[in-house]
Motif scaffolding. Structure first.
Motif, PDB file in Angstrom:
ATOM      1  N   ASP A  86       0.841  -1.199   0.000  1.00 40.94           N
ATOM      2  CA  ASP A  86       0.000   0.000   0.000  1.00 40.94           C
ATOM      3  C   ASP A  86       0.876   1.248   0.000  1.00 40.94           C
ATOM      4  O   ASP A  86       1.124   1.859   1.021  1.00 40.94           O
ATOM      5  CB  ASP A  86      -0.929  -0.001   1.212  1.00 40.94           C
ATOM      6  CG  ASP A  86      -1.869   1.188   1.220  1.00 40.94           C
ATOM      7  OD1 ASP A  86      -2.128   1.757   0.148  1.00 40.94           O
ATOM      8  OD2 ASP A  86      -2.344   1.547   2.319  1.00 40.94           O
ATOM      9  N   TRP A  87       1.357   1.622  -1.195  1.00 43.00           N
ATOM     10  CA  TRP A  87       2.202   2.802  -1.316  1.00 43.00           C
ATOM     11  C   TRP A  87       1.732   3.663  -2.477  1.00 43.00           C
ATOM     12  O   TRP A  87       1.057   3.195  -3.382  1.00 43.00           O
ATOM     13  CB  TRP A  87       3.677   2.419  -1.498  1.00 43.00           C
ATOM     14  CG  TRP A  87       3.966   1.619  -2.724  1.00 43.00           C
ATOM     15  CD1 TRP A  87       3.944   0.259  -2.830  1.00 43.00           C
ATOM     16  CD2 TRP A  87       4.295   2.108  -4.023  1.00 43.00           C
ATOM     17  NE1 TRP A  87       4.251  -0.121  -4.112  1.00 43.00           N
ATOM     18  CE2 TRP A  87       4.478   0.998  -4.865  1.00 43.00           C
ATOM     19  CE3 TRP A  87       4.478   3.377  -4.558  1.00 43.00           C
ATOM     20  CZ2 TRP A  87       4.818   1.133  -6.213  1.00 43.00           C
ATOM     21  CZ3 TRP A  87       4.807   3.503  -5.898  1.00 43.00           C
ATOM     22  CH2 TRP A  87       4.979   2.382  -6.699  1.00 43.00           C
ATOM     23  N   THR A  88       2.092   4.933  -2.403  1.00 45.80           N
ATOM     24  CA  THR A  88       1.808   5.866  -3.484  1.00 45.80           C
ATOM     25  C   THR A  88       3.069   6.674  -3.767  1.00 45.80           C
ATOM     26  O   THR A  88       3.901   6.872  -2.882  1.00 45.80           O
ATOM     27  CB  THR A  88       0.665   6.839  -3.128  1.00 45.80           C
ATOM     28  OG1 THR A  88       0.962   7.472  -1.886  1.00 45.80           O
ATOM     29  CG2 THR A  88      -0.662   6.123  -3.036  1.00 45.80           C
ATOM     30  N   GLN A  89       3.186   7.128  -4.991  1.00 48.58           N
ATOM     31  CA  GLN A  89       4.336   7.945  -5.354  1.00 48.58           C
ATOM     32  C   GLN A  89       4.051   9.391  -4.988  1.00 48.58           C
ATOM     33  O   GLN A  89       2.944   9.887  -5.178  1.00 48.58           O
ATOM     34  CB  GLN A  89       4.628   7.820  -6.843  1.00 48.58           C
ATOM     35  CG  GLN A  89       5.901   8.527  -7.222  1.00 48.58           C
ATOM     36  CD  GLN A  89       6.351   8.201  -8.628  1.00 48.58           C
ATOM     37  OE1 GLN A  89       5.797   7.327  -9.274  1.00 48.58           O
ATOM     38  NE2 GLN A  89       7.360   8.898  -9.091  1.00 48.58           N
ATOM     39  N   THR A  90       5.064  10.076  -4.458  1.00 50.79           N
ATOM     40  CA  THR A  90       4.960  11.490  -4.108  1.00 50.79           C
ATOM     41  C   THR A  90       5.964  12.277  -4.948  1.00 50.79           C
ATOM     42  O   THR A  90       6.727  11.694  -5.712  1.00 50.79           O
ATOM     43  CB  THR A  90       5.246  11.710  -2.611  1.00 50.79           C
ATOM     44  OG1 THR A  90       6.621  11.388  -2.356  1.00 50.79           O
ATOM     45  CG2 THR A  90       4.342  10.861  -1.736  1.00 50.79           C
ATOM     46  N   ASP A  91       5.963  13.572  -4.770  1.00 51.56           N
ATOM     47  CA  ASP A  91       6.921  14.419  -5.498  1.00 51.56           C
ATOM     48  C   ASP A  91       8.366  14.100  -5.109  1.00 51.56           C
ATOM     49  O   ASP A  91       9.273  14.279  -5.906  1.00 51.56           O
ATOM     50  CB  ASP A  91       6.652  15.897  -5.231  1.00 51.56           C
ATOM     51  CG  ASP A  91       5.351  16.366  -5.842  1.00 51.56           C
ATOM     52  OD1 ASP A  91       4.869  15.714  -6.787  1.00 51.56           O
ATOM     53  OD2 ASP A  91       4.821  17.393  -5.385  1.00 51.56           O
ATOM     54  N   LYS A  92       8.573  13.654  -3.871  1.00 53.30           N
ATOM     55  CA  LYS A  92       9.924  13.428  -3.371  1.00 53.30           C
ATOM     56  C   LYS A  92      10.324  11.962  -3.292  1.00 53.30           C
ATOM     57  O   LYS A  92      11.463  11.645  -2.992  1.00 53.30           O
ATOM     58  CB  LYS A  92      10.065  14.054  -1.992  1.00 53.30           C
ATOM     59  CG  LYS A  92       9.912  15.553  -2.000  1.00 53.30           C
ATOM     60  CD  LYS A  92      10.058  16.123  -0.636  1.00 53.30           C
ATOM     61  CE  LYS A  92       9.854  17.633  -0.659  1.00 53.30           C
ATOM     62  NZ  LYS A  92       9.956  18.202   0.677  1.00 53.30           N
ATOM     63  N   GLY A  93       9.389  11.054  -3.493  1.00 46.88           N
ATOM     64  CA  GLY A  93       9.699   9.629  -3.376  1.00 46.88           C
ATOM     65  C   GLY A  93       8.440   8.788  -3.338  1.00 46.88           C
ATOM     66  O   GLY A  93       7.566   8.934  -4.182  1.00 46.88           O
ATOM     67  N   ILE A  94       8.356   7.918  -2.327  1.00 42.61           N
ATOM     68  CA  ILE A  94       7.169   7.081  -2.160  1.00 42.61           C
ATOM     69  C   ILE A  94       6.701   7.136  -0.714  1.00 42.61           C
ATOM     70  O   ILE A  94       7.482   7.384   0.198  1.00 42.61           O
ATOM     71  CB  ILE A  94       7.425   5.609  -2.577  1.00 42.61           C
ATOM     72  CG1 ILE A  94       8.653   5.052  -1.883  1.00 42.61           C
ATOM     73  CG2 ILE A  94       7.546   5.469  -4.071  1.00 42.61           C
ATOM     74  CD1 ILE A  94       8.937   3.602  -2.185  1.00 42.61           C
ATOM     75  N   ARG A  95       5.403   6.923  -0.531  1.00 40.93           N
ATOM     76  CA  ARG A  95       4.799   6.944   0.800  1.00 40.93           C
ATOM     77  C   ARG A  95       4.099   5.612   1.019  1.00 40.93           C
ATOM     78  O   ARG A  95       3.267   5.193   0.209  1.00 40.93           O
ATOM     79  CB  ARG A  95       3.795   8.069   0.914  1.00 40.93           C
ATOM     80  CG  ARG A  95       3.034   8.043   2.219  1.00 40.93           C
ATOM     81  CD  ARG A  95       2.300   9.326   2.470  1.00 40.93           C
ATOM     82  NE  ARG A  95       1.625   9.337   3.746  1.00 40.93           N
ATOM     83  CZ  ARG A  95       2.231   9.446   4.918  1.00 40.93           C
ATOM     84  NH1 ARG A  95       3.517   9.558   4.976  1.00 40.93           N
ATOM     85  NH2 ARG A  95       1.543   9.434   6.035  1.00 40.93           N
ATOM     86  N   PHE A  96       4.455   4.970   2.115  1.00 38.13           N
ATOM     87  CA  PHE A  96       3.774   3.747   2.535  1.00 38.13           C
ATOM     88  C   PHE A  96       2.646   4.186   3.458  1.00 38.13           C
ATOM     89  O   PHE A  96       2.879   4.615   4.595  1.00 38.13           O
ATOM     90  CB  PHE A  96       4.760   2.790   3.211  1.00 38.13           C
ATOM     91  CG  PHE A  96       5.770   2.237   2.253  1.00 38.13           C
ATOM     92  CD1 PHE A  96       5.495   1.089   1.522  1.00 38.13           C
ATOM     93  CD2 PHE A  96       6.977   2.883   2.044  1.00 38.13           C
ATOM     94  CE1 PHE A  96       6.418   0.591   0.612  1.00 38.13           C
ATOM     95  CE2 PHE A  96       7.901   2.390   1.138  1.00 38.13           C
ATOM     96  CZ  PHE A  96       7.623   1.242   0.423  1.00 38.13           C
ATOM     97  N   ASN A  97       1.430   4.095   2.957  1.00 39.54           N
ATOM     98  CA  ASN A  97       0.273   4.696   3.604  1.00 39.54           C
ATOM     99  C   ASN A  97      -0.091   4.058   4.939  1.00 39.54           C
ATOM    100  O   ASN A  97      -0.331   4.769   5.913  1.00 39.54           O
ATOM    101  CB  ASN A  97      -0.929   4.653   2.655  1.00 39.54           C
ATOM    102  CG  ASN A  97      -0.642   5.418   1.384  1.00 39.54           C
ATOM    103  OD1 ASN A  97      -0.253   6.570   1.419  1.00 39.54           O
ATOM    104  ND2 ASN A  97      -0.808   4.758   0.255  1.00 39.54           N
ATOM    105  N   LYS A  98      -0.158   2.744   4.995  1.00 44.98           N
ATOM    106  CA  LYS A  98      -0.647   2.072   6.201  1.00 44.98           C
ATOM    107  C   LYS A  98       0.309   2.179   7.376  1.00 44.98           C
ATOM    108  O   LYS A  98      -0.110   2.063   8.520  1.00 44.98           O
ATOM    109  CB  LYS A  98      -0.948   0.603   5.905  1.00 44.98           C
ATOM    110  CG  LYS A  98      -2.148   0.431   5.015  1.00 44.98           C
ATOM    111  CD  LYS A  98      -2.571  -0.996   4.882  1.00 44.98           C
ATOM    112  CE  LYS A  98      -3.807  -1.069   4.012  1.00 44.98           C
ATOM    113  NZ  LYS A  98      -4.366  -2.390   3.950  1.00 44.98           N
TER     114      LYS A  98
END
Length: 71
Positions: free
Chosen positions: A52-64
């Motif tokens: 459960d991750w999304t790409q951000t402007d600076k990298g990736i975010r693991f949401n959970k």
């Protein structure tokens, strides 16, 4: 006359895990490797939490698990 758009281009990355490492492959084929020891939350995360991750402007975010990995 050139056209300008305010929409950002979506960049795709591939995220995989193996042998205690996080692999991030960018759309240009370049790959970065991070030891999971650097991210204890990610080291102890379940497969479901890691997926459960999304790409951000600076990298990736693991949401959970509320974790950002910048690259």
């Amino acid at each position: 006359m050139p056209l300008f758009t305010s929409r950002k281009q979506e960049k795709k990355v591939k995220v995989t895990f193996a042998n205690g490492l996080l692999f991030v492959e960018r759309d240009n084929g370049k790959q970065q490797v991070f030891p999971l020891e650097f991210f204890p939350k990610l080291l102890n995360a379940t497969d479901e939490e890691r997926e459960d991750w999304t790409q951000t402007d600076k990298g990736i975010r693991f949401n959970k698990i509320d974790l950002d990995v910048n690259f």
